[in-house]
Design a protein around this motif. Structure first.
Motif, PDB file in Angstrom:
ATOM      1  N   GLU A  67      40.450  49.913  37.502  1.00 44.51           N
ATOM      2  CA  GLU A  67      39.843  48.825  38.265  1.00 44.51           C
ATOM      3  C   GLU A  67      39.589  47.609  37.383  1.00 44.51           C
ATOM      4  O   GLU A  67      39.796  46.478  37.811  1.00 44.51           O
ATOM      5  CB  GLU A  67      38.543  49.294  38.920  1.00 44.51           C
ATOM      6  CG  GLU A  67      38.755  50.225  40.080  1.00 44.51           C
ATOM      7  CD  GLU A  67      37.450  50.741  40.663  1.00 44.51           C
ATOM      8  OE1 GLU A  67      36.373  50.208  40.308  1.00 44.51           O
ATOM      9  OE2 GLU A  67      37.507  51.673  41.479  1.00 44.51           O
ATOM     10  N   GLN A  68      39.132  47.845  36.162  1.00 45.74           N
ATOM     11  CA  GLN A  68      38.886  46.737  35.235  1.00 45.74           C
ATOM     12  C   GLN A  68      40.184  46.017  34.891  1.00 45.74           C
ATOM     13  O   GLN A  68      40.216  44.795  34.810  1.00 45.74           O
ATOM     14  CB  GLN A  68      38.206  47.234  33.961  1.00 45.74           C
ATOM     15  CG  GLN A  68      36.772  47.646  34.165  1.00 45.74           C
ATOM     16  CD  GLN A  68      35.918  46.485  34.651  1.00 45.74           C
ATOM     17  OE1 GLN A  68      35.655  46.357  35.842  1.00 45.74           O
ATOM     18  NE2 GLN A  68      35.490  45.657  33.737  1.00 45.74           N
ATOM     19  N   GLU A  69      41.268  46.783  34.681  1.00 44.71           N
ATOM     20  CA  GLU A  69      42.558  46.160  34.384  1.00 44.71           C
ATOM     21  C   GLU A  69      43.039  45.323  35.558  1.00 44.71           C
ATOM     22  O   GLU A  69      43.566  44.232  35.373  1.00 44.71           O
ATOM     23  CB  GLU A  69      43.608  47.243  34.054  1.00 44.71           C
ATOM     24  CG  GLU A  69      43.444  47.852  32.704  1.00 44.71           C
ATOM     25  CD  GLU A  69      44.462  48.931  32.442  1.00 44.71           C
ATOM     26  OE1 GLU A  69      45.284  49.251  33.341  1.00 44.71           O
ATOM     27  OE2 GLU A  69      44.428  49.478  31.327  1.00 44.71           O
TER      28      GLU A  69
ATOM     29  N   ILE B 258      41.065  42.090  35.668  1.00 46.02           N
ATOM     30  CA  ILE B 258      41.498  41.165  34.607  1.00 46.02           C
ATOM     31  C   ILE B 258      42.829  40.529  34.963  1.00 46.02           C
ATOM     32  O   ILE B 258      43.019  39.347  34.766  1.00 46.02           O
ATOM     33  CB  ILE B 258      41.573  41.909  33.256  1.00 46.02           C
ATOM     34  CG1 ILE B 258      40.165  42.279  32.788  1.00 46.02           C
ATOM     35  CG2 ILE B 258      42.280  41.067  32.195  1.00 46.02           C
ATOM     36  CD1 ILE B 258      40.123  43.189  31.579  1.00 46.02           C
ATOM     37  N   LYS B 259      43.758  41.309  35.517  1.00 45.81           N
ATOM     38  CA  LYS B 259      45.061  40.772  35.906  1.00 45.81           C
ATOM     39  C   LYS B 259      44.915  39.763  37.037  1.00 45.81           C
ATOM     40  O   LYS B 259      45.632  38.771  37.083  1.00 45.81           O
ATOM     41  CB  LYS B 259      46.009  41.909  36.319  1.00 45.81           C
ATOM     42  CG  LYS B 259      46.512  42.694  35.144  1.00 45.81           C
ATOM     43  CD  LYS B 259      47.433  43.817  35.576  1.00 45.81           C
ATOM     44  CE  LYS B 259      47.864  44.644  34.381  1.00 45.81           C
ATOM     45  NZ  LYS B 259      48.714  45.778  34.772  1.00 45.81           N
TER      46      LYS B 259
END
Length: 95
Positions: free
Chosen positions: A86-88, A91-92
């Motif tokens: 979810e964090q990736e 960020i994307k």
């Protein structure tokens, strides 16, 4: 190994450290570990696991057995992996 050699080593270990050795600078060298995705997941899982252990305390599985620590660790790793994904994604989307 003879007892004399062991006793000699123990006696030397008990001796106080000389002042010259105390004043010498001690340098600890550690290898910097790159924060990879796997390391991040394991770090998150280790922080989540104590809370999951408390949450699943006394819980039994479908066979009536108490939930094993390995299962709790697996749950923590799965949750940590989802958090990292979810964090990736966030960020994307920002970029």
């Amino acid at each position: 190994m003879s007892h004399d050699a062991i006793n000699s080593w123990v006696n030397n270990a008990k001796k106080p450290i000389p002042a010259a050795a105390k004043s010498a600078a001690i340098q600890v060298v550690t290898r910097a570990q790159e924060q990879t995705r796997g390391n991040l997941i394991i770090d998150i899982a280790e922080k989540i696991r104590p809370y999951l252990v408390k949450m699943f305390e006394g819980v039994r599985d479908e066979n009536g057995m108490l939930l094993q620590q390995a299962n709790v660790r697996g749950i923590a790793l799965n949750v940590a992996q989802n958090i990292a994904k979810e964090q990736e994604i966030k960020i994307k989307l920002k970029n």
